[in-house]
Design a protein around this motif. Structure first.
Motif, mmCIF file in Angstrom:
data_model
loop_
_atom_site.group_PDB
_atom_site.id
_atom_site.type_symbol
_atom_site.label_atom_id
_atom_site.label_comp_id
_atom_site.label_asym_id
_atom_site.label_seq_id
_atom_site.Cartn_x
_atom_site.Cartn_y
_atom_site.Cartn_z
ATOM 1 N N LYS A 91 43.679 61.512 -22.672
ATOM 2 C CA LYS A 91 43.175 61.548 -21.306
ATOM 3 C C LYS A 91 41.955 62.440 -21.099
ATOM 4 O O LYS A 91 40.933 61.979 -20.582
ATOM 5 N N ASP A 92 41.999 63.698 -21.480
ATOM 6 C CA ASP A 92 40.889 64.605 -21.198
ATOM 7 C C ASP A 92 39.623 64.222 -21.964
ATOM 8 O O ASP A 92 38.520 64.264 -21.426
ATOM 9 N N LEU A 93 39.784 63.815 -23.203
ATOM 10 C CA LEU A 93 38.624 63.417 -23.988
ATOM 11 C C LEU A 93 38.108 62.040 -23.564
ATOM 12 O O LEU A 93 36.904 61.795 -23.565
ATOM 13 N N LEU A 94 39.002 61.171 -23.162
ATOM 14 C CA LEU A 94 38.606 59.860 -22.664
ATOM 15 C C LEU A 94 37.803 60.000 -21.373
ATOM 16 O O LEU A 94 36.811 59.296 -21.166
ATOM 17 N N LEU A 95 38.189 60.930 -20.539
ATOM 18 C CA LEU A 95 37.446 61.195 -19.307
ATOM 19 C C LEU A 95 36.017 61.640 -19.643
ATOM 20 O O LEU A 95 35.050 61.167 -19.034
ATOM 21 N N LYS A 96 35.861 62.511 -20.615
ATOM 22 C CA LYS A 96 34.515 62.934 -21.048
ATOM 23 C C LYS A 96 33.702 61.752 -21.559
ATOM 24 O O LYS A 96 32.517 61.627 -21.263
ATOM 25 N N LEU A 97 34.344 60.877 -22.313
ATOM 26 C CA LEU A 97 33.655 59.717 -22.873
ATOM 27 C C LEU A 97 33.212 58.750 -21.776
ATOM 28 O O LEU A 97 32.070 58.297 -21.769
ATOM 29 N N VAL A 98 34.084 58.463 -20.850
ATOM 30 C CA VAL A 98 33.737 57.548 -19.753
ATOM 31 C C VAL A 98 32.602 58.132 -18.921
ATOM 32 O O VAL A 98 31.656 57.421 -18.562
ATOM 33 N N LYS A 99 32.657 59.417 -18.639
ATOM 34 C CA LYS A 99 31.573 60.054 -17.887
ATOM 35 C C LYS A 99 30.265 60.006 -18.676
ATOM 36 O O LYS A 99 29.202 59.725 -18.116
ATOM 37 N N LEU A 100 30.329 60.280 -19.964
ATOM 38 C CA LEU A 100 29.133 60.253 -20.807
ATOM 39 C C LEU A 100 28.470 58.874 -20.769
ATOM 40 O O LEU A 100 27.254 58.765 -20.669
ATOM 41 N N LEU A 101 29.262 57.830 -20.823
ATOM 42 C CA LEU A 101 28.712 56.480 -20.878
ATOM 43 C C LEU A 101 28.322 55.915 -19.508
ATOM 44 O O LEU A 101 27.337 55.184 -19.409
ATOM 45 N N TYR A 102 29.083 56.242 -18.452
ATOM 46 C CA TYR A 102 28.905 55.525 -17.188
ATOM 47 C C TYR A 102 28.382 56.357 -16.014
ATOM 48 O O TYR A 102 27.979 55.770 -15.019
ATOM 49 N N GLU A 103 28.373 57.660 -16.097
ATOM 50 C CA GLU A 103 27.807 58.434 -14.988
ATOM 51 C C GLU A 103 26.287 58.442 -15.075
ATOM 52 O O GLU A 103 25.714 58.463 -16.160
ATOM 53 N N ASN A 104 25.650 58.425 -13.907
ATOM 54 C CA ASN A 104 24.190 58.507 -13.812
ATOM 55 C C ASN A 104 23.484 57.433 -14.639
ATOM 56 O O ASN A 104 22.559 57.722 -15.396
ATOM 57 N N CYS A 105 23.940 56.212 -14.500
ATOM 58 C CA CYS A 105 23.284 55.101 -15.183
ATOM 59 C C CYS A 105 22.974 54.011 -14.155
ATOM 60 O O CYS A 105 23.601 53.941 -13.106
ATOM 61 N N SER A 106 21.996 53.195 -14.468
ATOM 62 C CA SER A 106 21.607 52.145 -13.519
ATOM 63 C C SER A 106 21.740 50.736 -14.093
ATOM 64 O O SER A 106 21.649 49.769 -13.359
ATOM 65 N N ILE A 107 21.979 50.614 -15.386
ATOM 66 C CA ILE A 107 22.161 49.306 -16.000
ATOM 67 C C ILE A 107 23.546 49.281 -16.630
ATOM 68 O O ILE A 107 23.867 50.126 -17.471
ATOM 69 N N PHE A 108 24.353 48.314 -16.205
ATOM 70 C CA PHE A 108 25.727 48.218 -16.669
ATOM 71 C C PHE A 108 26.298 46.876 -16.234
ATOM 72 O O PHE A 108 25.735 46.201 -15.368
ATOM 73 N N LEU A 109 27.396 46.505 -16.819
ATOM 74 C CA LEU A 109 28.142 45.339 -16.386
ATOM 75 C C LEU A 109 28.981 45.784 -15.189
ATOM 76 O O LEU A 109 29.763 46.738 -15.299
ATOM 77 N N ASP A 110 28.811 45.122 -14.055
ATOM 78 C CA ASP A 110 29.448 45.567 -12.813
ATOM 79 C C ASP A 110 30.950 45.810 -12.958
ATOM 80 O O ASP A 110 31.460 46.843 -12.523
ATOM 81 N N ARG A 111 31.663 44.869 -13.547
ATOM 82 C CA ARG A 111 33.123 45.021 -13.622
ATOM 83 C C ARG A 111 33.542 46.190 -14.519
ATOM 84 O O ARG A 111 34.560 46.844 -14.247
ATOM 85 N N LYS A 112 32.754 46.501 -15.545
ATOM 86 C CA LYS A 112 33.079 47.656 -16.394
ATOM 87 C C LYS A 112 32.754 48.953 -15.662
ATOM 88 O O LYS A 112 33.503 49.922 -15.744
ATOM 89 N N LYS A 113 31.666 48.974 -14.919
ATOM 90 C CA LYS A 113 31.298 50.170 -14.148
ATOM 91 C C LYS A 113 32.344 50.434 -13.073
ATOM 92 O O LYS A 113 32.722 51.587 -12.828
ATOM 93 N N GLU A 114 32.824 49.382 -12.428
ATOM 94 C CA GLU A 114 33.866 49.554 -11.411
ATOM 95 C C GLU A 114 35.124 50.170 -12.018
ATOM 96 O O GLU A 114 35.736 51.064 -11.429
ATOM 97 N N LYS A 115 35.511 49.700 -13.199
ATOM 98 C CA LYS A 115 36.677 50.288 -13.874
ATOM 99 C C LYS A 115 36.409 51.731 -14.275
ATOM 100 O O LYS A 115 37.284 52.583 -14.170
ATOM 101 N N ALA A 116 35.202 52.011 -14.746
ATOM 102 C CA ALA A 116 34.849 53.376 -15.131
ATOM 103 C C ALA A 116 34.922 54.297 -13.917
ATOM 104 O O ALA A 116 35.475 55.403 -14.002
ATOM 105 N N ASP A 117 34.398 53.855 -12.786
ATOM 106 C CA ASP A 117 34.454 54.665 -11.562
ATOM 107 C C ASP A 117 35.896 54.892 -11.121
ATOM 108 O O ASP A 117 36.262 55.989 -10.710
#
Length: 124
Positions: A91-117
């Motif tokens: 959990k704690d490391l996965l949270l870091k990974l999701v934030k690293l990949l999906y925070e402060n980005c503007s290009i992404f697949l909408d459904r994956k970004k929604e799950k990341a959020d």
């Protein structure tokens, strides 16, 4: 033209991606061939999140090495027939990974970004 048979089994990720763009390239890998999901265990009746990726050994290794060097989180690469997978669940490391990949980005697949959020909201 760079078209060849079974390219998904033999492709090699580009080596010349600038460091500041690595996470964007890898987010594209998750958007294309990965998953971020919430699941419920039968044994403990609890919900858990996981992120995973499937692909050829070259791409999977690139992803694993990036994660290991950026958040010190390594997982085993598992063969699945002609492809390979890796899955992140801590959990704690996965949270870091999701934030690293999906925070402060503007290009992404909408459904994956929604799950990341949703994931970030759920675990923060």
């Amino acid at each position: 033209c760079n078209i060849s048979p079974k390219k998904s089994l033999t492709g090699i990720p580009p080596e010349n991606i600038p460091e500041n763009l690595q996470r964007h390239f890898l987010r594209g890998m998750i958007d294309g061939d990965g998953w971020l999901s919430k699941y419920k265990t039968k044994k403990y009746d609890k919900y858990y999140w996981k992120m995973g990726l499937c692909g050829n050994i070259n791409y999977i290794t690139r992803f694993r090495d990036f994660v290991q060097s950026n958040i010190n989180y390594s997982v085993k690469i598992c063969p699945q027939g002609t492809i390979y997978t890796l899955t992140y669940t801590k959990k704690d490391l996965l949270l870091k990974l999701v934030k690293l990949l999906y925070e402060n980005c503007s290009i992404f697949l909408d459904r994956k970004k929604e799950k990341a959020d949703l994931f970030i909201k759920d675990l923060s």
